[in-house]
Design an enzyme around this catalytic site. Structure first.
Site, mmCIF file in Angstrom:
data_model
loop_
_atom_site.group_PDB
_atom_site.id
_atom_site.type_symbol
_atom_site.label_atom_id
_atom_site.label_comp_id
_atom_site.label_asym_id
_atom_site.label_seq_id
_atom_site.Cartn_x
_atom_site.Cartn_y
_atom_site.Cartn_z
ATOM 1 N N ARG A 79 0.821 -1.218 0.000
ATOM 2 C CA ARG A 79 0.000 0.000 0.000
ATOM 3 C C ARG A 79 0.847 1.256 0.000
ATOM 4 N NH1 ARG A 79 -5.032 -0.817 3.567
ATOM 5 N NH2 ARG A 79 -5.584 -2.957 3.113
ATOM 6 N N ALA A 127 -9.351 -8.228 5.843
ATOM 7 C CA ALA A 127 -9.279 -7.386 4.643
ATOM 8 C C ALA A 127 -10.098 -6.110 4.839
ATOM 9 C CB ALA A 127 -9.809 -8.158 3.443
ATOM 10 N N ASP A 128 -9.715 -5.052 4.130
ATOM 11 C CA ASP A 128 -10.583 -3.876 4.062
ATOM 12 C C ASP A 128 -11.138 -3.776 2.645
ATOM 13 O OD1 ASP A 128 -8.634 -2.712 2.454
ATOM 14 O OD2 ASP A 128 -7.832 -1.440 4.059
ATOM 15 N N SER A 129 -11.918 -2.723 2.392
ATOM 16 C CA SER A 129 -12.596 -2.649 1.096
ATOM 17 C C SER A 129 -11.609 -2.580 -0.065
ATOM 18 C CB SER A 129 -13.526 -1.436 1.076
ATOM 19 O OG SER A 129 -12.777 -0.255 1.276
ATOM 20 N N ASP A 159 -8.627 -4.007 -0.102
ATOM 21 C CA ASP A 159 -8.086 -5.363 -0.276
ATOM 22 C C ASP A 159 -9.017 -6.218 -1.127
ATOM 23 O OD1 ASP A 159 -5.678 -5.321 1.302
ATOM 24 O OD2 ASP A 159 -6.932 -5.239 3.093
#
Lengths: 419, 80
Positions: free
Chosen positions: A74, B36-38, B40
């Site tokens: 990220r 996970a997040d959105s 991911d």
């Protein structure tokens, strides 16, 4: 108005990962510039840079030490460097917020000149080759400059002011100056402040080359390329890394018995209103930034023992800065030391001002002036003590650090050794 | 079959979410169970598309919430 001191420092530069190793190498007259080998530079005019050494062990940058591998996807490198430098600075400061109120009184300002340029370049290629469906959802948050401050706040839970400066090569200095003002005005007790940059990629080199800003004549001798004030200088050397300071309200630092490195005594800003890349010929912008910093510090020019110059090794800039110093300081210009540590680490762009702030503070702490490497034949008029080639001992009580950026933006910081 | 669709799906999830393999059970939810997040989940769907050479439209992607959902969609929509 509150007084602001430095209680923690952390850095990652081409000279290594960590403040101690940086300083030891800097005052051993070492250079961090090398030939670029991790991507193709065969068609680029400038083929050298200051690259952060990576790997495992002391003094080298290992991203896994700071960010879990999964999270690294990220982040462009400038974010990784920012987190590494912040981790060292926060640990060094010993500041551990005890609750919500402490965290709300701790803020972050991290500057960067360009942000995630390598990711922008790579994603543009992905878009053209494979279409928009292949663009990563992490592309934007990995590239945005203020995400450095964002990631630091998320990691530590610092919920105070969260901000970013974007003033090209003055970003790091502006971050420190602006953060000190936030503490002075009572917006925070503690601020993480600094700069980060990782734009050494084909697009970055091509862009700065096109602007005729980079050294091109020393590809075969990288360590000789950054040579501020020298007759043979031919441009700056791109570099990468990050540097962070923990700034603190003096009383807050005293209450928790923190070690105090230095006081931020003055901060001056100015604009050239002249040209997008070139400094004004009369150096008036540099002059006013320095004069404003001295006025803000309430000291006379004669109080300054050392100037860490912007000194990028460009044909135009170095002498203009020196002429501004001579006009402002008069005869005293011949009594102090002036050096450019960019001669050793190259130009960290948005991280330069913070990197140089740390070097300046260490110079005061140890009474050692870092050298201007490769200054073999000073250009005409460069007749003051520019500390050529070798570090030297000197007591420094008060020092000034200059940072100037494209667009004609200038910042000067004044540090004093003892609050 | 040594490299079944289910196994390939699990491998991608392990790689992208950095989770241990034993946690990637049939009924595991990407967000509730695997951290996970959105963003991911968007990236996971992209990785499935890449691995299986298919296109997963947004309205279908929104319904892929668990390991089982992913495997089922791919089995139903990808020619082997």
């Amino acid at each position: 108005m509150k007084r602001v001191v430095v209680t923690g420092m952390g850095m990652v530069t081409p000279l290594g990962c960590g403040v101690a190793i940086n300083w030891q190498r800097l005052i051993s007259n070492m250079s961090g510039i090398s030939a670029i080998s991790h991507f193709d530079v065969s068609d680029l005019p400038s083929q050298i840079a200051g690259i952060v050494p990576r790997g495992h062990g002391d003094g080298v940058f290992d991203p896994d030490e700071f960010v879990p591998p999964r999270e690294q996807r990220r982040m462009d490198d400038f974010l990784l460097y920012a987190l590494a430098a912040t981790t060292e600075a926060v640990e060094d400061s010993g500041w551990k917020p005890k609750g919500e109120e402490d965290r709300a009184r701790t803020g972050v300002i991290i500057g960067s000149g360009i942000g995630g340029l390598p990711g922008i370049a790579a994603t543009a290629v992905t878009l053209e080759r494979s279409g928009p469906r292949r663009v990563s959802p992490f592309f934007i948050p990995a590239a945005l400059i203020n995400l450095a401050a964002g990631h630091v706040s998320i990691k530590y839970g610092f919920t105070g002011p969260n901000h970013a400066t974007v003033t090209a090569c003055a970003s790091g200095a502006h971050a420190i100056g602006d953060a000190s003002r936030l503490i002075m005005f009572g917006d925070a007790d503690v601020m993480i402040a600094g700069g980060t940059e990782a734009a050494v990629c084909r697009l970055g080199l091509a862009g700065f080359s096109a602007a005729r800003a980079l050294s091109t004549g020393f590809n075969d001798r990288p360590q000789a390329a950054s040579r501020p004030w020298d007759r043979k200088r031919d441009g700056f050397v791109m570099s990468e890394g990050a540097a962070m300071l923990v700034l603190e309200d003096l009383e807050h630092a005293r209450r928790r018995d923190a070690r105090i490195y230095a006081e931020i005594l003055g901060y001056g800003l100015s604009g050239d209103a002249h040209h997008i890349t070139a400094p004004s010929e009369n150096g008036h912008g540099a002059y006013r930034a320095m004069a404003n910093a001295l006025r803000n510090a309430r000291i006379e020019p004669t109080a300054i023992d050392y100037i860490n110059a912007h000194g990028t090794s460009t044909p135009l800039g170095d002498e203009i800065e020196l002429s501004a110093v001579k006009r402002l300081f008069g005869k005293h210009a011949y009594k102090m030391c002036i050096s450019s540590t960019k001669s050793a680490v190259g130009h960290l762009l948005g991280a330069a001002g913070a990197t140089e702030a740390i070097y300046t503070i260490l110079a005061m702490r140890d009474g050692i002036v870092p050298p201007t490497l490769n200054l073999e034949n000073p250009a005409e008029g460069c007749d003051v003590d520019l500390v050529p080639c070798t570090a030297k001992a000197r007591t420094i009580l008060t020092a000034l650090s200059n940072s100037f950026g494209f667009g004609g933006t200038n910042a000067s910081l004044v540090f004093s050794a003892r609050p | 079959m040594s490299d079944s669709i289910a196994e390939r799906v699990r491998r991608i999830i392990v790689e992208h979410l950095g989770v241990e393999e034993f946690k990637v059970t049939e009924n595991a939810s990407f967000i509730d169970d695997l951290g996970a997040d959105s963003l991911d989940t968007v990236e996971l769907v992209m990785a499935f598309e890449e691995e299986f050479g298919c296109e997963i439209p947004d309205d279908a992607a929104e319904k892929i919430l668990t390991v089982k959902d992913a495997t089922a969609f791919i089995k139903a929509n990808v020619k082997q």
